[in-house]
Design an enzyme around this catalytic site. Structure first.
Site, PDB file in Angstrom:
ATOM      1  N   SER A 233      10.770  -7.904  -0.454  1.00 49.69           N
ATOM      2  CA  SER A 233      12.015  -7.774  -0.837  1.00 49.69           C
ATOM      3  C   SER A 233      12.595  -8.537  -2.130  1.00 49.69           C
ATOM      4  CB  SER A 233      12.740  -8.141   0.354  1.00 49.69           C
ATOM      5  OG  SER A 233      12.751  -9.544   0.565  1.00 49.69           O
ATOM      6  N   GLY A 237      11.588 -11.803  -3.592  1.00 51.62           N
ATOM      7  CA  GLY A 237      11.103 -11.855  -4.936  1.00 51.62           C
ATOM      8  C   GLY A 237      11.677 -13.028  -5.706  1.00 51.62           C
ATOM      9  N   GLU A 254       6.548  -6.762  -7.186  1.00 50.58           N
ATOM     10  CA  GLU A 254       6.864  -5.507  -6.886  1.00 50.58           C
ATOM     11  C   GLU A 254       7.876  -5.495  -5.806  1.00 50.58           C
ATOM     12  OE1 GLU A 254       5.666  -3.113  -8.544  1.00 50.58           O
ATOM     13  OE2 GLU A 254       3.747  -3.753  -9.489  1.00 50.58           O
ATOM     14  N   CYS A 288       8.581   1.439  -0.592  1.00 44.86           N
ATOM     15  CA  CYS A 288       9.425   0.894  -1.904  1.00 44.86           C
ATOM     16  C   CYS A 288      10.068   2.057  -2.661  1.00 44.86           C
ATOM     17  CB  CYS A 288       8.530  -0.002  -2.589  1.00 44.86           C
ATOM     18  SG  CYS A 288       6.914   0.710  -2.933  1.00 44.86           S
ATOM     19  N   GLU A 466       0.794  -3.208 -11.531  1.00 45.63           N
ATOM     20  CA  GLU A 466      -0.605  -3.416 -10.801  1.00 45.63           C
ATOM     21  C   GLU A 466      -1.123  -2.136 -11.085  1.00 45.63           C
ATOM     22  OE1 GLU A 466      -0.296  -6.635  -7.370  1.00 45.63           O
ATOM     23  OE2 GLU A 466       0.869  -4.894  -6.614  1.00 45.63           O
TER      24      GLU A 466
HETATM   25  P1  NAD Z   1       9.762  -9.583   2.510  1.00 49.66           P
HETATM   26  O1  NAD Z   1      10.077  -9.874   1.310  1.00 49.66           O
HETATM   27  O2  NAD Z   1      10.462  -9.744   3.799  1.00 49.66           O
HETATM   28  O3  NAD Z   1       8.161 -10.116   2.974  1.00 49.66           O
HETATM   29  C1  NAD Z   1       7.212 -10.035   2.126  1.00 49.66           C
HETATM   30  C2  NAD Z   1       6.258 -10.954   2.203  1.00 49.66           C
HETATM   31  O4  NAD Z   1       6.931 -12.260   1.769  1.00 49.66           O
HETATM   32  C3  NAD Z   1       5.687 -11.060   3.731  1.00 49.66           C
HETATM   33  O5  NAD Z   1       4.447 -11.619   3.777  1.00 49.66           O
HETATM   34  C4  NAD Z   1       6.559 -12.460   4.065  1.00 49.66           C
HETATM   35  O6  NAD Z   1       6.057 -13.107   5.385  1.00 49.66           O
HETATM   36  C5  NAD Z   1       6.648 -13.485   2.675  1.00 49.66           C
HETATM   37  N1  NAD Z   1       7.690 -14.031   2.508  1.00 49.66           N
HETATM   38  C6  NAD Z   1       8.919 -14.118   3.301  1.00 49.66           C
HETATM   39  N2  NAD Z   1       9.597 -15.183   2.803  1.00 49.66           N
HETATM   40  C7  NAD Z   1       8.823 -15.920   1.853  1.00 49.66           C
HETATM   41  C8  NAD Z   1       9.122 -16.966   1.304  1.00 49.66           C
HETATM   42  N3  NAD Z   1      10.130 -17.631   1.231  1.00 49.66           N
HETATM   43  N4  NAD Z   1       8.156 -17.382   0.358  1.00 49.66           N
HETATM   44  C9  NAD Z   1       7.035 -16.673   0.207  1.00 49.66           C
HETATM   45  N5  NAD Z   1       6.557 -15.546   1.168  1.00 49.66           N
HETATM   46  C10 NAD Z   1       7.553 -15.183   1.980  1.00 49.66           C
HETATM   47  O7  NAD Z   1       9.432  -7.770   2.552  1.00 49.66           O
HETATM   48  P2  NAD Z   1       9.131  -6.945   3.687  1.00 49.66           P
HETATM   49  O8  NAD Z   1      10.276  -6.723   4.409  1.00 49.66           O
HETATM   50  O9  NAD Z   1       7.639  -7.458   4.332  1.00 49.66           O
HETATM   51  O10 NAD Z   1       8.625  -5.737   3.005  1.00 49.66           O
HETATM   52  C11 NAD Z   1       9.781  -4.705   2.668  1.00 49.66           C
HETATM   53  C12 NAD Z   1      10.102  -4.857   1.268  1.00 49.66           C
HETATM   54  O11 NAD Z   1       9.027  -4.499   0.440  1.00 49.66           O
HETATM   55  C13 NAD Z   1      11.115  -3.766   0.893  1.00 49.66           C
HETATM   56  O12 NAD Z   1      12.087  -4.405  -0.094  1.00 49.66           O
HETATM   57  C14 NAD Z   1      10.071  -2.969  -0.165  1.00 49.66           C
HETATM   58  O13 NAD Z   1      10.754  -2.276  -1.158  1.00 49.66           O
HETATM   59  C15 NAD Z   1       9.499  -3.857  -0.770  1.00 49.66           C
HETATM   60  N6  NAD Z   1       8.166  -3.159  -1.208  1.00 49.66           N
HETATM   61  C16 NAD Z   1       7.759  -3.031  -2.574  1.00 49.66           C
HETATM   62  C17 NAD Z   1       6.775  -2.413  -3.174  1.00 49.66           C
HETATM   63  C18 NAD Z   1       6.412  -2.111  -4.369  1.00 49.66           C
HETATM   64  O14 NAD Z   1       5.392  -2.045  -4.844  1.00 49.66           O
HETATM   65  N7  NAD Z   1       7.356  -2.145  -5.281  1.00 49.66           N
HETATM   66  C19 NAD Z   1       5.844  -1.979  -2.077  1.00 49.66           C
HETATM   67  C20 NAD Z   1       6.044  -2.067  -0.670  1.00 49.66           C
HETATM   68  C21 NAD Z   1       7.258  -2.887  -0.208  1.00 49.66           C
END
Ligand code: NAD
Length: 492
Positions: A233, A237, A254, A288, A466
């Site tokens: 997210s 990010g 990403e 995404c 990537e």
């Molecule tokens: P998220 O950001 O909640 O979690 C992603 C990862 O980050 C998980 O492994 C989570 O445990 C970890 N994380 C959470 N907080 C963290 C922190 N403070 N420090 C380090 N790591 C941490 O995302 P999600 O809910 O797992 O995935 C959905 C999101 O991912 C959507 O917004 C989607 O658009 C995005 N996404 C982007 C792409 C792309 O290639 N652009 C691909 C797939 C998903």
């Protein structure tokens, strides 16, 4: 099928399956039923430290980072073959853990095999340059691996998105530490076993399951971390970018999307409807790059919506493992509630549901994390569902009248991941491709990507890219060497 799921999974550090240092575990649920699926070790910052220490030792001592790229390539080829051989059990594991249909999971696993195959071929093609400089000197560059690389993955394509960055990092000779999403760690753990079996030295691929804020941050903050690949997210990010910035390490981010799909009157409406449905209902919309905003020319609005409504109504929704099912559940009850919240708000605001729009009221679909495939028309300009990433099977429709109008609407978002255009007019297609503010464009096709093509977002959808050749280069650094070779200076 149940034979492929074990009662308990551990962390994978230094080539061994180990419990979390503090003994923590988590129960994972099957998203189709919310019944317990298995138990997984749940690590803490101590496990993150242990993995980073182990990875650094392996980087220095295992010989993986050495000069024999061809040997690394052969090992990664073996891994690609093993992934192919075990594809079915990996796919079943992915479906049980994440919910997507078996057909989708098979596609993901094949993609992962192809990714390793692709980077395996690049492992012995990491080359420096010679640079002409004045004087009796010879200037050349070396490309060296970075060291320990950190990879943080989301839950929507658990194996594919984790390996999209791990594979090139390994090909370039690095040691990787991966934190999969807490909901969906099983296929990454299974793949780590296959990596060991194919000859990847112990400690070169480590998987630490644990909470994002604790384990994820501990990995990025660790002084041994030399790069971060984050997919997830925007909110997280930003946090990763902040932490990586403090440590001066490169990060690829990403992030999310709100991808526009623009349909012009000359489009083949049957093909467009099929492609649009695939681009929003595939993976139950948890993509995404989901084409979540349909911008349709007023001249074809009604016939297109008719086709889309029919496609949504025809879609077979059910557990991902059931034969013939085309759309599975969302990953978790929390995600389901989130998506239903968007629907309720839009319907309260007066939207017309061309399909779906209300939750399943009873039966197995109501018990699992299922959301009906939904198409929302007649939305308020300011509706949240038009602006924010829903991450579910929800398509929002906006009409337009001309090309400039379409592009204004398409670009009126902070996201910039993918844009699609459907038209038989080549000039219109090319104009739109150039003027869309995003990292990827699809013309007359649903979202598609390949290990050899770049995957990247702009604006708030991310930084860096990537896949493709550049992915292996990203995991190397350039060192410049100047040598005085003592030759007399040539005049001229
Ligand atoms: P998220 O950001 O909640 O979690 C992603 C990862 O980050 C998980 O492994 C989570 O445990 C970890 N994380 C959470 N907080 C963290 C922190 N403070 N420090 C380090 N790591 C941490 O995302 P999600 O809910 O797992 O995935 C959905 C999101 O991912 C959507 O917004 C989607 O658009 C995005 N996404 C982007 C792409 C792309 O290639 N652009 C691909 C797939 C998903």
């Amino acid at each position: 099928m149940s034979a492929s799921i074990e009662n308990r999974y551990n962390l994978f550090i230094g080539g061994a399956e180990v419990p979390a240092a503090g003994g923590g575990t988590r129960t994972l649920l099957n998203p189709a039923t919310n019944a317990p699926l298995t138990t997984v070790a749940f690590g803490t910052a101590d496990d993150a430290r242990h993995a980073m220490e182990t990875a650094e030792r392996a980087f220095r001592e295992s010989g993986w980072a050495g000069d024999d790229g061809a040997k690394r390539g052969r090992t990664l080829y073996r891994l690609a073959r093993l992934i192919e051989e075990r594809a079915e059990s990996l796919a079943v594991l992915e479906t049980l853990n994440m919910g997507k249909t078996l057909k989708e999971a098979r596609g993901d696993v094949a993609y992962v095999g192809r990714t390793f195959e692709y980077v395996a071929g690049l492992a012995d093609k990491i080359e420096g340059e010679t640079i002409p400089v004045p004087g009796p000197r010879f200037d050349f560059t070396l490309r060296e691996p970075l060291g320990v690389t950190v990879h943080i993955a989301p839950w929507n394509y658990p194996l594919l998105l984790a390996m999209r960055s791990v594979a090139p990092a390994l090909a370039a000779g690095n040691a990787a530490v991966l934190k999969p999403a807490s909901y969906t760690p099983l296929t990454a753990l299974a793949l780590a076993r296959l990596a060991k079996e194919s000859g990847v030295p112990d400690g070169i691929l480590n998987v630490v399951v644990g909470g994002g804020a604790e384990v994820g941050e501990a990995l990025v903050r660790d002084p041994r971390c030399r790069s971060v690949a984050f997919t997830g997210s925007g909110e997280v990010g930003q946090r990763i970018a902040e932490l990586a910035g403090r440590r001066i390490v490169p990060a690829t981010l990403e992030l999310g999307g709100k991808s526009p799909v623009i349909v012009f009157p000359e489009a083949d409406l049957d093909r467009a409807a099929k492609g649009i449905a695939f681009g929003i209902f595939g993976n139950a919309g948890q993509m995404c790059w989901a084409g979540s905003r349909l911008l349709v020319h007023t001249a074809v609005r009604e016939p297109l919506l008719e086709r889309l409504g029919a496609a949504a109504a025809r879609l077979r929704v059910g557990p991902g493992t059931a034969p013939g099912v085309e759309m599975g559940p969302l990953v978790s009850p929390e995600q389901k509630e989130r998506v239903l919240g968007f629907l309720a708000e839009a319907m309260d605001g007066g939207a017309r549901a061309v399909a779906g729009g209300t939750p399943y009221a009873d039966g197995p679909l109501a018990r699992g994390n299922f959301v009906p495939p939904t198409v929302l028309d007649r939305l308020d300009d300011g509706a949240r569902v038009l602006r924010e990433e829903v991450f579910g099977p929800v398509l929002s429709v906006l009409p337009f009248d001309g090309l400039d109008d379409a592009l204004r609407l398409a670009n009126a978002t902070e996201f910039g991941l993918l844009g699609s255009v459907w038209t038989r007019d080549l000039a219109v297609a090319h104009q739109v491709a150039r003027r869309l503010e995003c990292g990827m464009v699809m013309i007359n096709d649903p979202p598609a990507s390949f290990p050899q093509s770049p995957f990247a977002g702009v604006k708030e959808s991310g930084i860096g890219s990537e896949q493709g050749r550049a992915s292996v280069e990203f995991y190397t650094r350039r060192k410049n060497v100047v040598v005085n070779i003592g030759l007399p200076r040539t005049k001229g």
